[in-house]
Design a protein around this motif. Structure first.
Motif, PDB file in Angstrom:
ATOM      1  N   GLU A 137     -63.126  47.055 -38.301  1.00 15.95           N
ATOM      2  CA  GLU A 137     -64.394  46.268 -37.893  1.00 15.95           C
ATOM      3  C   GLU A 137     -63.872  44.733 -38.463  1.00 15.95           C
ATOM      4  N   THR A 138     -64.399  43.678 -37.717  1.00 20.16           N
ATOM      5  CA  THR A 138     -63.993  42.328 -38.272  1.00 20.16           C
ATOM      6  C   THR A 138     -64.980  42.157 -39.541  1.00 20.16           C
ATOM      7  N   GLY A 139     -64.226  41.603 -40.404  1.00 19.25           N
ATOM      8  CA  GLY A 139     -64.744  41.459 -41.978  1.00 19.25           C
ATOM      9  C   GLY A 139     -65.250  40.099 -41.977  1.00 19.25           C
ATOM     10  N   VAL A 140     -64.419  39.056 -41.794  1.00 19.10           N
ATOM     11  CA  VAL A 140     -64.548  37.629 -41.842  1.00 19.10           C
ATOM     12  C   VAL A 140     -64.141  36.892 -40.755  1.00 19.10           C
ATOM     13  N   ALA A 141     -64.977  36.044 -39.898  1.00 14.41           N
ATOM     14  CA  ALA A 141     -64.542  35.522 -38.758  1.00 14.41           C
ATOM     15  C   ALA A 141     -65.112  33.976 -38.744  1.00 14.41           C
ATOM     16  N   LEU A 142     -63.969  32.929 -39.036  1.00 15.44           N
ATOM     17  CA  LEU A 142     -64.199  31.644 -39.406  1.00 15.44           C
ATOM     18  C   LEU A 142     -63.568  30.962 -37.908  1.00 15.44           C
ATOM     19  N   PRO A 143     -64.238  30.246 -37.168  1.00 10.55           N
ATOM     20  CA  PRO A 143     -63.529  29.275 -36.422  1.00 10.55           C
ATOM     21  C   PRO A 143     -62.530  28.558 -36.877  1.00 10.55           C
ATOM     22  N   ALA A 144     -61.731  27.865 -36.095  1.00 10.47           N
ATOM     23  CA  ALA A 144     -60.559  27.059 -36.449  1.00 10.47           C
ATOM     24  C   ALA A 144     -61.296  25.609 -36.588  1.00 10.47           C
ATOM     25  N   ARG A 145     -61.044  24.933 -37.635  1.00  8.18           N
ATOM     26  CA  ARG A 145     -61.790  23.691 -38.090  1.00  8.18           C
ATOM     27  C   ARG A 145     -60.882  22.948 -39.049  1.00  8.18           C
ATOM     28  N   THR A 146     -61.062  21.729 -39.179  1.00  7.90           N
ATOM     29  CA  THR A 146     -60.241  20.936 -40.296  1.00  7.90           C
ATOM     30  C   THR A 146     -61.058  20.510 -41.338  1.00  7.90           C
ATOM     31  N   GLY A 147     -60.351  19.786 -42.451  1.00  9.69           N
ATOM     32  CA  GLY A 147     -61.067  19.116 -43.491  1.00  9.69           C
ATOM     33  C   GLY A 147     -61.224  19.962 -44.785  1.00  9.69           C
ATOM     34  N   ARG A 148     -61.468  19.521 -45.867  1.00 10.40           N
ATOM     35  CA  ARG A 148     -61.162  20.138 -47.199  1.00 10.40           C
ATOM     36  C   ARG A 148     -62.621  20.805 -47.267  1.00 10.40           C
ATOM     37  N   PRO A 149     -63.724  20.639 -46.711  1.00  9.53           N
ATOM     38  CA  PRO A 149     -64.823  21.693 -47.301  1.00  9.53           C
ATOM     39  C   PRO A 149     -64.476  23.044 -46.384  1.00  9.53           C
ATOM     40  N   HIS A 150     -63.797  22.954 -44.978  1.00  9.64           N
ATOM     41  CA  HIS A 150     -63.597  24.351 -44.681  1.00  9.64           C
ATOM     42  C   HIS A 150     -62.410  24.871 -45.352  1.00  9.64           C
ATOM     43  N   LEU A 151     -61.529  24.058 -45.820  1.00  9.37           N
ATOM     44  CA  LEU A 151     -60.498  24.572 -46.884  1.00  9.37           C
ATOM     45  C   LEU A 151     -60.818  25.465 -47.838  1.00  9.37           C
ATOM     46  N   VAL A 152     -62.106  24.946 -48.440  1.00  8.76           N
ATOM     47  CA  VAL A 152     -62.594  25.390 -49.731  1.00  8.76           C
ATOM     48  C   VAL A 152     -63.209  26.800 -49.369  1.00  8.76           C
ATOM     49  N   ARG A 175     -59.377  39.526 -30.958  1.00  9.79           N
ATOM     50  CA  ARG A 175     -60.506  38.793 -31.512  1.00  9.79           C
ATOM     51  C   ARG A 175     -60.133  37.074 -32.174  1.00  9.79           C
ATOM     52  N   ALA A 176     -58.727  37.299 -32.471  1.00 10.99           N
ATOM     53  CA  ALA A 176     -58.381  35.881 -33.224  1.00 10.99           C
ATOM     54  C   ALA A 176     -57.980  34.971 -31.534  1.00 10.99           C
ATOM     55  N   ALA A 177     -57.631  35.666 -30.644  1.00 12.54           N
ATOM     56  CA  ALA A 177     -57.188  34.916 -29.685  1.00 12.54           C
ATOM     57  C   ALA A 177     -58.473  34.212 -28.880  1.00 12.54           C
ATOM     58  N   SER A 178     -59.581  35.200 -28.898  1.00 13.86           N
ATOM     59  CA  SER A 178     -60.514  34.694 -28.013  1.00 13.86           C
ATOM     60  C   SER A 178     -61.422  33.555 -29.036  1.00 13.86           C
ATOM     61  N   ARG A 179     -61.270  33.683 -30.250  1.00 16.33           N
ATOM     62  CA  ARG A 179     -61.924  32.641 -30.829  1.00 16.33           C
ATOM     63  C   ARG A 179     -61.149  31.268 -30.827  1.00 16.33           C
ATOM     64  N   LEU A 180     -59.733  31.167 -30.406  1.00 12.26           N
ATOM     65  CA  LEU A 180     -59.262  29.758 -30.327  1.00 12.26           C
ATOM     66  C   LEU A 180     -59.917  28.892 -29.432  1.00 12.26           C
ATOM     67  N   GLY A 181     -60.391  29.266 -28.265  1.00 11.15           N
ATOM     68  CA  GLY A 181     -61.080  28.706 -26.974  1.00 11.15           C
ATOM     69  C   GLY A 181     -60.111  27.794 -26.217  1.00 11.15           C
ATOM     70  N   ARG A 182     -59.049  27.269 -26.763  1.00 12.63           N
ATOM     71  CA  ARG A 182     -57.999  26.739 -26.110  1.00 12.63           C
ATOM     72  C   ARG A 182     -56.647  27.343 -26.383  1.00 12.63           C
ATOM     73  N   ARG A 183     -55.894  26.816 -25.947  1.00 10.37           N
ATOM     74  CA  ARG A 183     -54.260  27.277 -26.328  1.00 10.37           C
ATOM     75  C   ARG A 183     -53.936  27.001 -27.925  1.00 10.37           C
ATOM     76  N   GLY A 184     -53.574  27.765 -28.672  1.00 10.01           N
ATOM     77  CA  GLY A 184     -53.160  27.639 -29.895  1.00 10.01           C
ATOM     78  C   GLY A 184     -52.153  28.707 -30.319  1.00 10.01           C
ATOM     79  N   CYS A 185     -52.399  29.128 -31.728  1.00  6.50           N
ATOM     80  CA  CYS A 185     -51.279  29.864 -32.166  1.00  6.50           C
ATOM     81  C   CYS A 185     -52.349  31.069 -33.083  1.00  6.50           C
ATOM     82  N   VAL A 186     -51.823  32.157 -32.732  1.00  8.10           N
ATOM     83  CA  VAL A 186     -52.385  33.322 -33.743  1.00  8.10           C
ATOM     84  C   VAL A 186     -51.245  33.957 -34.633  1.00  8.10           C
ATOM     85  N   ALA A 187     -51.648  33.831 -35.742  1.00 11.05           N
ATOM     86  CA  ALA A 187     -50.621  34.366 -36.825  1.00 11.05           C
ATOM     87  C   ALA A 187     -51.221  35.739 -37.668  1.00 11.05           C
ATOM     88  N   LEU A 188     -50.599  36.602 -37.106  1.00  6.27           N
ATOM     89  CA  LEU A 188     -50.816  38.007 -37.703  1.00  6.27           C
ATOM     90  C   LEU A 188     -50.155  38.470 -39.121  1.00  6.27           C
TER      91      LEU A 188
END
Length: 303
Positions: A137-152, A175-188
């Motif tokens: 099951e998915t444990g944590v799912a964070l959307p792709a965002r920028t910025g230091r608060p997101h890094l922390v 799940r990772a691919a669907s959360r990208l919303g647009r073309r991007g990268c999935v790193a497993l």
């Protein structure tokens, strides 16, 4: 001090003992000397921005010949580079990732450090990164965002993950691919154990136009059996136990492990997926450098 001689960046066991995950990530990235370089995840897309009169030296492939046919004047099509792609990191947190090497570094600890370093690198370069942790099951799912608060926030969640549950790598990729919303990268990041639908899921992600990177994490003890006499083997995810005489099975075991790794690499190569071996005894900054070296020829983005 050069990356080749830095005692901190080259020792996964020492990095795993650093309580501050951001500090560990920074040491890894600086050890790999990636901070000032272009992100290895960026593509080379472009979108039309404007037309302007032709100037000597302009690339002739950008001339608008239809406009020339209508007006008898040369104009150049100007494009705006759109190179940043969001990246979703999917880290395997199934029970098999709890297995540790001889110095006590588990595959999950190594994977967390690698994910933290990738996140730190991307956010420092102004790019969007997200996170999915997964067993069955998915444990944590964070959307792709920028910025230091997101890094922390991302590093905080990574610091708290534990190895639990069975494996569902195919579901994690989807799940990772669907959360990208647009073309991007999935790193497993995974040991790739026990998921029959992984290859179809990876292929689906590629056909959606995503870049895909697989970091294959194994311990040295999983590659070569060094025990003597009889030993009991336990499947960490099912609890199944098996007693075997190690000298009698060592050679066949090594052959099967090699075939397992080779098959994974061959599949990834055939699908245009970057495959990176990431042994727990390998310096993580070295893993990042190996990745960027493999990624460089693919700078044209997903095809």
């Amino acid at each position: 001090m050069s990356a080749a001689t830095s005692p901190v960046s080259l020792d996964p066991a020492l990095l795993a003992r650093i309580a501050d995950l951001e500090l560990a990530a920074r040491l890894i990235v600086e050890g790999a000397r990636l901070g000032a370089h272009r992100s290895p995840f960026t593509g080379t897309g472009a979108e039309f921005q404007q037309m302007r009169p032709y100037l000597p030296g302009d690339d002739l492939k950008h001339l608008d010949w239809k406009h020339y046919a209508r007006t008898d004047r040369l104009f150049t099509r100007v494009y705006r580079q759109t190179t940043e792609w969001p990246v979703m990191i999917a880290i395997d947190t199934s029970r098999s990732m709890a297995f540790a090497d001889a110095v006590g570094v588990s595959k999950l600890q190594f994977g967390v450090l690698l994910a933290a370093a990738l996140t730190y690198l991307l956010v420092q370069q102004g790019e969007a990164v997200g996170l999915v942790t997964h067993g069955t099951e998915t444990g944590v799912a964070l959307p792709a965002r920028t910025g230091r608060p997101h890094l922390v926030r991302t590093l905080g969640l990574l610091a708290g993950v534990t190895a639990d549950g069975a494996t569902d790598l195919g579901g994690a990729i989807r799940r990772a691919a669907s959360r990208l919303g647009r073309r991007g990268c999935v790193a497993l990041i995974s040991d790739l154990y026990g998921s029959d639908d992984l290859q179809p899921a990876l292929r689906e992600a590629r056909r959606m136009g995503h870049e895909v990177v697989v970091f294959h994490v194994l311990t040295p003890g999983e590659r070569v059996l060094d025990a003597r006499g009889d030993a009991e083997f336990v499947d960490l995810e099912t609890g199944e136990r098996l007693v075997a005489n190690v000298p009698s099975v060592r050679e066949e075991y090594a052959t099967r492990v090699t075939a397992f790794v080779d098959e994974a690499r061959a599949f990834c190569t055939s699908e245009g997926i970057t495959f990176v071996e990431a042994g727990t005894d390998t310096p993580i900054d070295g893993v990042l450098r190996a990745f960027t070296q493999q990624r460089a020829p693919q700078a044209g983005g997903a095809r």
